[in-house]
Design a protein around this motif. Structure first.
Motif, PDB file in Angstrom:
ATOM      1  N   GLU A 168       3.030  41.117   0.021  1.00 19.74           N
ATOM      2  CA  GLU A 168       4.364  40.583   0.525  1.00 19.74           C
ATOM      3  C   GLU A 168       5.456  41.507   0.371  1.00 19.74           C
ATOM      4  O   GLU A 168       6.205  41.628   1.335  1.00 19.74           O
ATOM      5  CB  GLU A 168       4.643  39.364   0.018  1.00 19.74           C
ATOM      6  CG  GLU A 168       3.515  38.166   0.330  1.00 19.74           C
ATOM      7  CD  GLU A 168       2.302  38.508  -0.672  1.00 19.74           C
ATOM      8  OE1 GLU A 168       2.352  38.997  -1.787  1.00 19.74           O
ATOM      9  OE2 GLU A 168       1.170  37.940  -0.480  1.00 19.74           O
ATOM     10  N   GLN A 169       5.708  41.922  -0.671  1.00 18.91           N
ATOM     11  CA  GLN A 169       6.912  42.891  -0.929  1.00 18.91           C
ATOM     12  C   GLN A 169       6.696  44.204  -0.081  1.00 18.91           C
ATOM     13  O   GLN A 169       7.697  44.550   0.614  1.00 18.91           O
ATOM     14  CB  GLN A 169       6.867  43.225  -2.294  1.00 18.91           C
ATOM     15  CG  GLN A 169       7.519  42.179  -3.341  1.00 18.91           C
ATOM     16  CD  GLN A 169       7.557  42.712  -4.855  1.00 18.91           C
ATOM     17  OE1 GLN A 169       6.563  42.988  -5.350  1.00 18.91           O
ATOM     18  NE2 GLN A 169       8.550  42.077  -5.441  1.00 18.91           N
ATOM     19  N   LEU A 170       5.309  44.442   0.108  1.00 15.43           N
ATOM     20  CA  LEU A 170       5.379  45.808   0.723  1.00 15.43           C
ATOM     21  C   LEU A 170       5.454  45.671   2.314  1.00 15.43           C
ATOM     22  O   LEU A 170       6.175  46.349   3.196  1.00 15.43           O
ATOM     23  CB  LEU A 170       3.966  46.503   0.604  1.00 15.43           C
ATOM     24  CG  LEU A 170       3.677  47.030  -0.620  1.00 15.43           C
ATOM     25  CD1 LEU A 170       2.018  47.517  -0.882  1.00 15.43           C
ATOM     26  CD2 LEU A 170       4.414  48.605  -0.494  1.00 15.43           C
ATOM     27  N   GLU A 171       5.060  44.390   2.600  1.00 21.51           N
ATOM     28  CA  GLU A 171       5.301  44.187   4.159  1.00 21.51           C
ATOM     29  C   GLU A 171       6.840  43.694   4.512  1.00 21.51           C
ATOM     30  O   GLU A 171       7.183  44.461   5.542  1.00 21.51           O
ATOM     31  CB  GLU A 171       4.497  42.813   4.331  1.00 21.51           C
ATOM     32  CG  GLU A 171       4.305  42.226   5.896  1.00 21.51           C
ATOM     33  CD  GLU A 171       4.212  43.591   6.955  1.00 21.51           C
ATOM     34  OE1 GLU A 171       4.958  43.815   8.078  1.00 21.51           O
ATOM     35  OE2 GLU A 171       3.321  44.274   6.736  1.00 21.51           O
ATOM     36  N   THR A 172       7.494  43.143   3.556  1.00 19.81           N
ATOM     37  CA  THR A 172       8.952  43.016   3.605  1.00 19.81           C
ATOM     38  C   THR A 172       9.518  44.188   3.706  1.00 19.81           C
ATOM     39  O   THR A 172      10.347  44.563   4.678  1.00 19.81           O
ATOM     40  CB  THR A 172       9.566  42.039   2.429  1.00 19.81           C
ATOM     41  OG1 THR A 172       8.690  40.942   2.600  1.00 19.81           O
ATOM     42  CG2 THR A 172      10.977  42.253   2.621  1.00 19.81           C
ATOM     43  N   LEU A 173       9.180  45.423   2.765  1.00 16.17           N
ATOM     44  CA  LEU A 173       9.836  46.751   2.791  1.00 16.17           C
ATOM     45  C   LEU A 173       9.683  47.212   4.272  1.00 16.17           C
ATOM     46  O   LEU A 173      10.398  47.775   4.646  1.00 16.17           O
ATOM     47  CB  LEU A 173       9.246  47.390   1.871  1.00 16.17           C
ATOM     48  CG  LEU A 173       9.617  49.013   1.389  1.00 16.17           C
ATOM     49  CD1 LEU A 173      11.264  48.909   1.356  1.00 16.17           C
ATOM     50  CD2 LEU A 173       9.027  49.512   0.357  1.00 16.17           C
ATOM     51  N   ARG A 174       8.395  47.413   4.560  1.00 16.83           N
ATOM     52  CA  ARG A 174       7.896  48.018   5.865  1.00 16.83           C
ATOM     53  C   ARG A 174       8.842  47.380   7.237  1.00 16.83           C
ATOM     54  O   ARG A 174       9.459  48.270   7.818  1.00 16.83           O
ATOM     55  CB  ARG A 174       6.540  47.633   6.176  1.00 16.83           C
ATOM     56  CG  ARG A 174       5.682  48.861   5.546  1.00 16.83           C
ATOM     57  CD  ARG A 174       4.226  48.779   5.916  1.00 16.83           C
ATOM     58  NE  ARG A 174       3.300  49.682   5.187  1.00 16.83           N
ATOM     59  CZ  ARG A 174       2.594  49.235   4.068  1.00 16.83           C
ATOM     60  NH1 ARG A 174       2.439  47.962   3.764  1.00 16.83           N
ATOM     61  NH2 ARG A 174       1.947  50.118   3.581  1.00 16.83           N
ATOM     62  N   SER A 175       8.992  45.991   6.974  1.00 19.84           N
ATOM     63  CA  SER A 175       9.496  45.393   8.055  1.00 19.84           C
ATOM     64  C   SER A 175      11.297  45.730   7.972  1.00 19.84           C
ATOM     65  O   SER A 175      11.760  46.108   9.126  1.00 19.84           O
ATOM     66  CB  SER A 175       9.401  43.901   8.100  1.00 19.84           C
ATOM     67  OG  SER A 175      10.209  43.143   9.090  1.00 19.84           O
ATOM     68  N   ALA A 176      11.709  45.769   6.942  1.00 19.87           N
ATOM     69  CA  ALA A 176      13.008  46.091   6.738  1.00 19.87           C
ATOM     70  C   ALA A 176      13.407  47.571   7.018  1.00 19.87           C
ATOM     71  O   ALA A 176      14.326  47.885   7.782  1.00 19.87           O
ATOM     72  CB  ALA A 176      13.626  45.766   5.089  1.00 19.87           C
ATOM     73  N   LEU A 177      12.561  48.413   6.469  1.00 25.17           N
ATOM     74  CA  LEU A 177      12.488  49.952   7.063  1.00 25.17           C
ATOM     75  C   LEU A 177      12.535  50.007   8.576  1.00 25.17           C
ATOM     76  O   LEU A 177      13.476  50.771   9.102  1.00 25.17           O
ATOM     77  CB  LEU A 177      11.733  50.813   6.036  1.00 25.17           C
ATOM     78  CG  LEU A 177      12.084  50.921   4.722  1.00 25.17           C
ATOM     79  CD1 LEU A 177      10.814  51.617   4.129  1.00 25.17           C
ATOM     80  CD2 LEU A 177      13.410  51.429   4.395  1.00 25.17           C
ATOM     81  N   TYR A 178      11.606  49.495   9.031  1.00 24.10           N
ATOM     82  CA  TYR A 178      11.394  49.540  10.449  1.00 24.10           C
ATOM     83  C   TYR A 178      12.819  48.998  11.161  1.00 24.10           C
ATOM     84  O   TYR A 178      13.069  49.963  12.036  1.00 24.10           O
ATOM     85  CB  TYR A 178      10.254  48.864  10.948  1.00 24.10           C
ATOM     86  CG  TYR A 178      10.216  48.797  12.430  1.00 24.10           C
ATOM     87  CD1 TYR A 178       9.321  49.641  13.359  1.00 24.10           C
ATOM     88  CD2 TYR A 178      10.546  47.709  13.188  1.00 24.10           C
ATOM     89  CE1 TYR A 178       9.203  49.586  14.526  1.00 24.10           C
ATOM     90  CE2 TYR A 178      10.471  47.493  14.678  1.00 24.10           C
ATOM     91  CZ  TYR A 178       9.915  48.591  15.436  1.00 24.10           C
ATOM     92  OH  TYR A 178       9.537  48.827  16.608  1.00 24.10           O
ATOM     93  N   GLN A 179      13.165  48.142  10.688  1.00 26.57           N
ATOM     94  CA  GLN A 179      14.707  47.245  11.301  1.00 26.57           C
ATOM     95  C   GLN A 179      15.569  47.990  11.106  1.00 26.57           C
ATOM     96  O   GLN A 179      16.687  48.488  12.111  1.00 26.57           O
ATOM     97  CB  GLN A 179      14.862  45.963  10.736  1.00 26.57           C
ATOM     98  CG  GLN A 179      15.750  45.089  11.643  1.00 26.57           C
ATOM     99  CD  GLN A 179      15.733  45.147  12.958  1.00 26.57           C
ATOM    100  OE1 GLN A 179      14.706  44.407  13.500  1.00 26.57           O
ATOM    101  NE2 GLN A 179      16.607  45.454  13.977  1.00 26.57           N
ATOM    102  N   ILE A 180      15.764  48.712  10.084  1.00 22.12           N
ATOM    103  CA  ILE A 180      16.864  50.081   9.789  1.00 22.12           C
ATOM    104  C   ILE A 180      16.819  51.077  11.036  1.00 22.12           C
ATOM    105  O   ILE A 180      17.745  51.484  11.525  1.00 22.12           O
ATOM    106  CB  ILE A 180      16.851  50.325   8.344  1.00 22.12           C
ATOM    107  CG1 ILE A 180      17.140  49.158   7.414  1.00 22.12           C
ATOM    108  CG2 ILE A 180      17.689  51.772   8.306  1.00 22.12           C
ATOM    109  CD1 ILE A 180      17.063  49.528   5.908  1.00 22.12           C
ATOM    110  N   GLY A 181      15.562  51.306  11.086  1.00 22.17           N
ATOM    111  CA  GLY A 181      15.181  52.706  11.936  1.00 22.17           C
ATOM    112  C   GLY A 181      15.828  51.992  13.522  1.00 22.17           C
ATOM    113  O   GLY A 181      16.436  52.967  14.249  1.00 22.17           O
TER     114      GLY A 181
END
Length: 156
Positions: free
Chosen positions: A129-142
């Motif tokens: 769950e943390q990894l998915e949140t991290l991926r999603s957050a980094l994608y959104q920053i992009g």
């Protein structure tokens, strides 16, 4: 000292530090496996060519977010190391397409597991769950910072 970031740590600093230590670990693994010549930047180019061989330097520059002089230097070095070769485009002789050599293809078998190991080390102690949140957050920053929305989907 705590394992978590202090409130004074800026997002940019945390992202930069994470990128730096991950790149250093990847280079460490490459060096220990007898491939000190492969840099983090070259790794990015190799990955794109393994996905689609025969790309133009401009396509590689776009997908790796490097400027033209940087890509030219990287390709020059990789060509000297025998990993890639330039081939004039049949439709437009002004364009060189970059192809993997047999050596460039064969290093994948040795380096890909090391990259996966580095990713596993980086994500240790993080739940799915943390990894998915991290991926999603980094994608959104992009997405937030991208001049062109299609840049956000570039896999780094």
């Amino acid at each position: 000292m705590s394992n978590t970031a202090s409130s004074e740590e800026t997002l940019g600093r945390l992202l930069g530090r994470a990128h730096t230590v991950m790149a250093r670990r990847l280079m460490y693994h490459f060096r220990m496996a007898g491939h000190p010549e492969v840099t983090n930047e070259q790794w990015g180019i190799l990955k794109r060519l393994w996905e689609q061989d025969g790309q133009s330097q401009q396509e590689l520059a776009n997908s790796t977010r490097k400027d033209r002089p940087s890509i030219t230097r990287l390709i020059d070095t990789m060509e000297r190391l025998g990993m890639v070769k330039r081939v004039p485009d049949q439709q437009d002789r002004r364009i060189n397409l970059i192809y993997l050599t047999p050596h460039g293809r064969e290093v994948r078998e040795r380096l890909q597991p090391l990259a996966q190991r580095t990713t596993q080390e980086a994500s240790a102690n993080l739940s799915p769950e943390q990894l998915e949140t991290l991926r999603s957050a980094l994608y959104q920053i992009g997405v937030n910072l991208s001049e062109r929305p299609e840049e956000a989907s570039i896999v780094l």
